[in-house]
Design an enzyme around this catalytic site. Structure first.
Site, PDB file in Angstrom:
ATOM      1  N   LYS A 111      41.516  19.378 -85.623  1.00  0.00           N
ATOM      2  CA  LYS A 111      41.219  17.947 -85.612  1.00  0.00           C
ATOM      3  C   LYS A 111      41.875  17.345 -84.376  1.00  0.00           C
ATOM      4  O   LYS A 111      43.094  17.452 -84.212  1.00  0.00           O
ATOM      5  CB  LYS A 111      41.781  17.314 -86.901  1.00  0.00           C
ATOM      6  CG  LYS A 111      41.409  15.857 -87.108  1.00  0.00           C
ATOM      7  CD  LYS A 111      41.813  15.404 -88.506  1.00  0.00           C
ATOM      8  CE  LYS A 111      41.621  13.928 -88.712  1.00  0.00           C
ATOM      9  NZ  LYS A 111      42.095  13.491 -90.036  1.00  0.00           N
ATOM     10  N   ARG A 181      31.465  16.790 -97.815  1.00  0.00           N
ATOM     11  CA  ARG A 181      31.798  15.471 -98.353  1.00  0.00           C
ATOM     12  C   ARG A 181      30.594  14.897 -99.086  1.00  0.00           C
ATOM     13  O   ARG A 181      29.470  15.377 -98.907  1.00  0.00           O
ATOM     14  CB  ARG A 181      32.140  14.527 -97.186  1.00  0.00           C
ATOM     15  CG  ARG A 181      33.190  15.077 -96.255  1.00  0.00           C
ATOM     16  CD  ARG A 181      32.840  14.806 -94.783  1.00  0.00           C
ATOM     17  NE  ARG A 181      33.720  15.572 -93.893  1.00  0.00           N
ATOM     18  CZ  ARG A 181      34.898  15.157 -93.466  1.00  0.00           C
ATOM     19  NH1 ARG A 181      35.312  13.963 -93.780  1.00  0.00           N
ATOM     20  NH2 ARG A 181      35.658  15.921 -92.708  1.00  0.00           N
ATOM     21  N   ASP A 250      32.367   9.381 -96.765  1.00  0.00           N
ATOM     22  CA  ASP A 250      32.573  10.511 -95.845  1.00  0.00           C
ATOM     23  C   ASP A 250      33.993  11.052 -95.938  1.00  0.00           C
ATOM     24  O   ASP A 250      34.291  12.102 -95.373  1.00  0.00           O
ATOM     25  CB  ASP A 250      32.258  10.104 -94.395  1.00  0.00           C
ATOM     26  CG  ASP A 250      33.004   8.855 -93.969  1.00  0.00           C
ATOM     27  OD1 ASP A 250      32.816   7.811 -94.605  1.00  0.00           O
ATOM     28  OD2 ASP A 250      33.796   8.929 -93.013  1.00  0.00           O
ATOM     29  N   ASP A 260      41.237  13.641 -95.414  1.00  0.00           N
ATOM     30  CA  ASP A 260      41.227  12.592 -94.380  1.00  0.00           C
ATOM     31  C   ASP A 260      42.331  11.569 -94.580  1.00  0.00           C
ATOM     32  O   ASP A 260      42.091  10.415 -94.954  1.00  0.00           O
ATOM     33  CB  ASP A 260      39.847  11.919 -94.280  1.00  0.00           C
ATOM     34  CG  ASP A 260      38.951  12.666 -93.298  1.00  0.00           C
ATOM     35  OD1 ASP A 260      39.383  13.738 -92.834  1.00  0.00           O
ATOM     36  OD2 ASP A 260      37.856  12.189 -93.001  1.00  0.00           O
TER      37      ASP A 260
HETATM   38  P1  AMP Z   1      37.765   8.710 -89.949  1.00  0.00           P
HETATM   39  O1  AMP Z   1      38.023   7.257 -89.941  1.00  0.00           O
HETATM   40  O2  AMP Z   1      38.835   9.519 -89.255  1.00  0.00           O
HETATM   41  O3  AMP Z   1      37.417   9.243 -91.291  1.00  0.00           O
HETATM   42  O4  AMP Z   1      36.477   8.925 -89.029  1.00  0.00           O
HETATM   43  C1  AMP Z   1      35.256   8.276 -89.219  1.00  0.00           C
HETATM   44  C2  AMP Z   1      34.247   8.781 -88.206  1.00  0.00           C
HETATM   45  O5  AMP Z   1      34.658   8.471 -86.883  1.00  0.00           O
HETATM   46  C3  AMP Z   1      34.043  10.294 -88.217  1.00  0.00           C
HETATM   47  O6  AMP Z   1      32.711  10.556 -87.918  1.00  0.00           O
HETATM   48  C4  AMP Z   1      34.958  10.755 -87.128  1.00  0.00           C
HETATM   49  O7  AMP Z   1      34.581  11.996 -86.613  1.00  0.00           O
HETATM   50  C5  AMP Z   1      34.790   9.651 -86.113  1.00  0.00           C
HETATM   51  N1  AMP Z   1      35.965   9.521 -85.228  1.00  0.00           N
HETATM   52  C6  AMP Z   1      37.181   9.055 -85.557  1.00  0.00           C
HETATM   53  N2  AMP Z   1      38.015   9.084 -84.499  1.00  0.00           N
HETATM   54  C7  AMP Z   1      37.296   9.592 -83.465  1.00  0.00           C
HETATM   55  C8  AMP Z   1      37.597   9.875 -82.088  1.00  0.00           C
HETATM   56  N3  AMP Z   1      38.792   9.636 -81.558  1.00  0.00           N
HETATM   57  N4  AMP Z   1      36.605  10.391 -81.329  1.00  0.00           N
HETATM   58  C9  AMP Z   1      35.399  10.631 -81.845  1.00  0.00           C
HETATM   59  N5  AMP Z   1      35.060  10.390 -83.122  1.00  0.00           N
HETATM   60  C10 AMP Z   1      35.995   9.873 -83.923  1.00  0.00           C
HETATM   61 MG    MG Z   2      36.821  10.815 -92.143  1.00  0.00          MG
END
Ligand code: AMP
Ligand code: MG
Length: 492
Positions: A111, A181, A250, A260
């Site tokens: 990650k 998910r 998700d 997550d």
């Molecule tokens: P999360 O809030 O971490 O559950 O992420 C929600 C969505 O945003 C998922 O599709 C992640 O892969 C994407 N995402 C979160 N942070 C990043 C990042 N720094 N670069 C690219 N995608 C991101």
């Molecule tokens: Mg996520």
């Protein structure tokens, strides 16, 4: 060098539309922050080799190990109630799957390992702070016995990531029963791809719910099973004061693991309305809302399965509703069974939930610390001499006295002796949880002062949450008023 990861990849064998093949993006000068040596061994990996230069390069995504089939998984999801048809692994890459020492298939995922076709406008990277938070909290949850993804390693990349400020970049190696998910099902359902939903459901049944493969209606049984695991999981969260923070579909694992860790936190003073996440302005994911949200997420899951239930849509909906109707009962059963144990009750009586709720109400009205109240109650189970330590947690200590009188009456009707009760209570009421101010402090030390000693110490204390560990007593204490952390940040 020869193969060191005994990969056995099943998800990457699914049809192309399930993922994008993409390698991690190399980083300049990776350095190991932490390796979970016990977990490595359990996964059939050599911890010494993982700590070698070559191993660290793999954990940083600088080198791809033999046998890996790196992919970014496709998924959709409801974020704070709004549907996004394509999210996907935007900063995570699944290296592959291994079979652990218990025979369980586990994903190994990086990650923060660089952009993927799902990155949208993100950089695909992770900052050190959130990586350390996920490492600490996920490992603490595991030590508390709660189903969760695990943390195998954290490395710093040697590169900065741009957030509000420049921050050190890091990569977390995450281990999960799978990264499938509710949102993975939604991805196919949103495209009216019934064959995709079925293929995914079959994969999930074989992988997570093999017992139901031979059921008369396996897809119905799958819904039932996922409902049960989520009900149990969220009950377990509530019983330790955990707030996930971003219970989007998700971020809801089909296997029933906590997944997550973003702006998650543990509650100090008991208050069901507690919210920490800076992005949760409406309190949608407040502590006490989590069962309701789990049901909401499960309803989205059930919607995806409808075409597999029946061609007759009304019939399919009725069947899904009937299954979802069991959630409340399953949650209550798990939650009150847990509370009964926390109160030292071995037998079940109809009015036990009232007894538990009366305590929780008094705790809420008196800002009593959730974790310490139950921990100290374990000692009060030996006799009223223990009451002093509990009652001082209540703004008005007489609120505890009133409740304790009823509790003692109820205990008197139990067959077990006091010592057995105390032992049983101490085994379910932790002394140590990852208190937010402590987590913030270890992040501050690591990020601003390159000092990882506090991280190591906290991690070690949290690995034995049910032991007293007198040398680390202060870690059990709630924050002083000036230490209180009011908000947590996603850090994405
Ligand atoms: P999360 O809030 O971490 O559950 O992420 C929600 C969505 O945003 C998922 O599709 C992640 O892969 C994407 N995402 C979160 N942070 C990043 C990042 N720094 N670069 C690219 N995608 C991101
Ligand atoms: Mg996520």
């Amino acid at each position: 060098m020869t193969v060191h990861f005994p990969f056995d990849n099943s998800y990457a064998a699914l049809p192309d539309g399930f993922f994008a093949r993409v390698a991690p993006t190399p980083v300049t000068s990776p350095k190991l922050v932490k390796l979970n040596r016990r977990l490595a061994t359990h996964l059939g990996l050599d911890p010494d080799w993982l700590e070698s230069a070559e191993g660290v390069e793999i954990l940083a995504g600088k080198r791809v190990p033999d046998g890996a089939d790196p992919i970014a998984m496709a998924y959709a999801g409801h974020q704070f109630g709004h549907f996004v048809p394509q999210l996907g692994d935007g900063r995570a890459i699944l290296l592959g799957e291994v079979i652990d020492a218990d025979g369980v298939r586990r994903d190994i995922q990086l990650k923060g390992s660089g952009p993927t076709p799902f990155s949208r406008r993100g950089d695909g990277r992770a900052a050190l702070g959130p990586v350390l938070r996920e490492y600490i909290v996920s490992e603490a949850m595991a030590a508390l016995g709660i189903p969760t993804t695990r943390s195998l390693a954290a490395v710093v990349t040697g590169e900065n990531v741009v957030r509000e400020t420049l921050l050190p970049g890091a990569v977390l190696t995450r281990v999960a029963a799978s990264h499938i998910r509710v949102g993975t099902f939604q991805y196919f359902a949103a495209r009216s791809d019934v064959a995709g939903v079925r293929r995914l459901a079959d994969h999930v049944i074989a992988r997570h719910y093999p017992d139901i493969a031979k059921a008369e209606h396996p897809y119905h049984a799958l819904l039932d099973a996922v409902i049960s695991r989520q009900a149990e999981l969220v009950a377990r969260w509530l019983l330790v004061g955990f707030i996930h923070g971003v219970m989007n579909t998700d971020n809801t694992s089909i296997s029933g693991e906590t997944i997550d860790y973003g702006p998650c936190a543990f509650m100090d003073a008991y208050d069901p309305a507690t919210v920490f996440s800076s992005i949760d302005e409406m309190g949608r994911y407040a502590y006490g809302n989590q069962p309701r949200i789990a049901l909401w997420n499960l309803t989205r899951f059930a919607e995806c399965l409808l075409p597999l239930f029946s061609d007759d849509q009304e019939k399919a909906i009725a069947e899904a509703q009937s299954a979802l109707g069991h959630f409340a009962q399953e949650f209550d059963t798990a939650y009150y069974a847990g509370l009964r144990k926390k109160l030292g009750l071995f037998t079940a009586r109809e009015d036990d939930p009232d007894l538990a709720n009366d305590l929780l109400k008094a705790m809420a009205e008196n800002a009593a610390d959730f974790t310490l109240t139950f921990r100290r109650l374990s000692d009060a189970a030996l006799g009223p001499e223990g009451d002093a330590e509990v009652r001082k947690l209540f703004a008005d200590p007489t609120a505890f006295d009133t409740w304790a009188a009823g509790w003692r009456q109820r205990l008197a009707e139990e067959p077990q002796d006091a010592a057995a009760r105390q032992t049983a209570m101490r085994a379910v009421n932790p002394a140590f949880i990852p208190r937010n101010h402590r987590v913030e402090a270890i992040i501050e030390a690591a990020v601003n002062r390159n000092d990882y000693a506090p991280f190591e110490e906290l991690l070690s204390v949290l690995s034995r949450p049910f032991e007293d560990q007198p040398a680390f007593g202060p870690y059990a204490e709630p924050p002083k008023p000036d230490e209180r952390v009011l908000q947590t940040f996603c850090g994405t």
